[in-house]
Design an enzyme around this catalytic site. Structure first.
Site, PDB file in Angstrom:
ATOM      1  N   HIS A   1       0.690  -1.152   0.052  1.00  0.00           N
ATOM      2  CA  HIS A   1       0.152  -0.097   0.404  1.00  0.00           C
ATOM      3  C   HIS A   1       1.634   1.022  -0.160  1.00  0.00           C
ATOM      4  O   HIS A   1       1.570   1.475   1.247  1.00  0.00           O
ATOM      5  CB  HIS A   1      -1.055   0.019   1.166  1.00  0.00           C
ATOM      6  CG  HIS A   1      -2.008   1.129   0.964  1.00  0.00           C
ATOM      7  ND1 HIS A   1      -2.989   0.446   1.433  1.00  0.00           N
ATOM      8  CD2 HIS A   1      -1.332   2.415   2.090  1.00  0.00           C
ATOM      9  CE1 HIS A   1      -3.766   1.900   0.576  1.00  0.00           C
ATOM     10  NE2 HIS A   1      -2.846   2.730   1.737  1.00  0.00           N
TER      11      HIS A   1
ATOM     12  N   HIS B   1       1.794   5.084  -0.744  1.00  0.00           N
ATOM     13  CA  HIS B   1       1.933   7.037  -1.192  1.00  0.00           C
ATOM     14  C   HIS B   1       1.978   7.173  -2.540  1.00  0.00           C
ATOM     15  O   HIS B   1       3.988   6.998  -2.117  1.00  0.00           O
ATOM     16  CB  HIS B   1       0.496   7.155   0.189  1.00  0.00           C
ATOM     17  CG  HIS B   1       0.006   7.105   0.940  1.00  0.00           C
ATOM     18  ND1 HIS B   1      -1.569   7.646   1.169  1.00  0.00           N
ATOM     19  CD2 HIS B   1      -0.497   5.830   1.616  1.00  0.00           C
ATOM     20  CE1 HIS B   1      -1.996   7.271   1.711  1.00  0.00           C
ATOM     21  NE2 HIS B   1      -2.352   6.074   1.966  1.00  0.00           N
TER      22      HIS B   1
ATOM     23  N   CYS C   1      -4.195  10.941   4.189  1.00  0.00           N
ATOM     24  CA  CYS C   1      -4.661  10.867   5.754  1.00  0.00           C
ATOM     25  C   CYS C   1      -3.663  12.279   6.790  1.00  0.00           C
ATOM     26  O   CYS C   1      -3.045  12.545   6.298  1.00  0.00           O
ATOM     27  CB  CYS C   1      -2.704   9.931   5.671  1.00  0.00           C
ATOM     28  SG  CYS C   1      -3.095   8.947   7.755  1.00  0.00           S
TER      29      CYS C   1
ATOM     30  N   ASN D   1      -3.340   7.270  -2.302  1.00  0.00           N
ATOM     31  CA  ASN D   1      -3.030   5.599  -2.994  1.00  0.00           C
ATOM     32  C   ASN D   1      -2.369   5.971  -4.334  1.00  0.00           C
ATOM     33  O   ASN D   1      -2.594   7.463  -5.239  1.00  0.00           O
ATOM     34  CB  ASN D   1      -3.122   5.352  -2.547  1.00  0.00           C
ATOM     35  CG  ASN D   1      -2.610   3.733  -2.279  1.00  0.00           C
ATOM     36  OD1 ASN D   1      -1.431   3.648  -2.720  1.00  0.00           O
ATOM     37  ND2 ASN D   1      -3.331   2.603  -1.779  1.00  0.00           N
TER      38      ASN D   1
END
Length: 264
Positions: A158, A160, A191, A200
């Site tokens: 995952h 970003h 975030c 992302n």
């Protein structure tokens, strides 16, 4: 999480597709279970929840107002309750490379947290470069450490794209045996507890990077996903949100289409 019920009720659900719901705590799970009980159907509103913690106390205190140890204790109850109700559970670990509050992260701690999530019943753990500062060699080092306790087939990446290394980090993860990658159309996301972090890595950018590679992307079009359709979806939702698409591929494809139209 306030709009979860509205979103779930509005989805045109497809068979064999999992619509995961982020559950921050026991109260969130209780609310979801009540929603499922009050809306029975042949295809349930959801059959999967996601639980999350971090690799550092600094980030966890900002995000969840508790230490990593305390959050894992809370998640053990959430996970056990969800599994008892027949729900799949996916785990997330934030800030696996750099923490905005603590600096460079100890990869051994990432391994320990990921292992605890697997042991409590998560079928998969997604490892998040939440800040988006990770570089390919760091992703590789982190994964090699985590794989000492958790097999690659139970891990996901995952990444970003804050510093523009999202796609490179995806490729590094693939090289290290990871086969599940989180991505978002148009590069949506971010975030609030990681100042400056962008969304992302864009789904469109990942799809383009994997074209012609040894990897097939699970999807609908003979083992892949239609890139042009994905570009259109990402462009539409970005417009609806009043923001430009963060996908470099989408911007390039749209610019090419505009040039073609201008010549007609």
């Amino acid at each position: 999480m306030g709009g979860t019920a509205d979103v779930l009720k509005g989805i045109d659900r497809q068979k064999d597709v999992h619509y995961s719901v982020l559950v921050p705590n026991k109260r969130g799970l209780d609310d979801l279970l009540a929603l499922l009980d009050n809306n029975p159907s042949d295809i349930p509103l959801t059959d999967e929840v996601s639980v999350f913690t971090a690799a550092t106390d600094g980030f966890n205190k900002a995000n969840l107002n508790c230490t990593v140890k305390e959050s894992l204790e809370n998640l053990a109850l959430v996970t056990r309750t969800a599994l008892d109700r027949g729900l799949r559970v996916r785990g997330y670990v934030s800030v696996v490379i750099v923490c905005p509050y603590s600096g460079k992260v100890d990869y051994k701690r990432v391994r320990e947290v990921a292992k605890e999530l697997i042991d409590m019943g998560c079928y998969e753990v997604s490892l998040g470069d939440t800040v988006g500062q990770g570089k390919p060699h760091q992703i590789g080092e982190m994964l090699e450490e985590v794989k000492k306790a958790v097999p690659a087939e139970k891990l996901a990446g995952h990444f970003h794209d804050t510093y523009g290394t999202g796609v490179a980090n995806v490729l590094a993860a693939l090289d290290h045996g990871i086969r599940t990658i989180d991505a978002s159309v148009g590069g949506l996301g971010g975030c609030p507890y990681s100042p400056g972090a962008t969304g992302n890595v864009a789904t469109e950018d990942v799809l383009y990077a994997l074209q012609g590679s040894p990897y097939q992307v699970a999807g609908t079009n003979n083992g892949t996903i239609d890139l042009k359709e994905m570009v259109n979806i990402g462009w539409w939702i970005s417009s609806e949100l009043g923001r430009p698409s963060a996908s470099r591929v989408a911007r390039a494809v749209r610019a090419k289409e505009e040039r073609h139209k201008s010549r007609l």
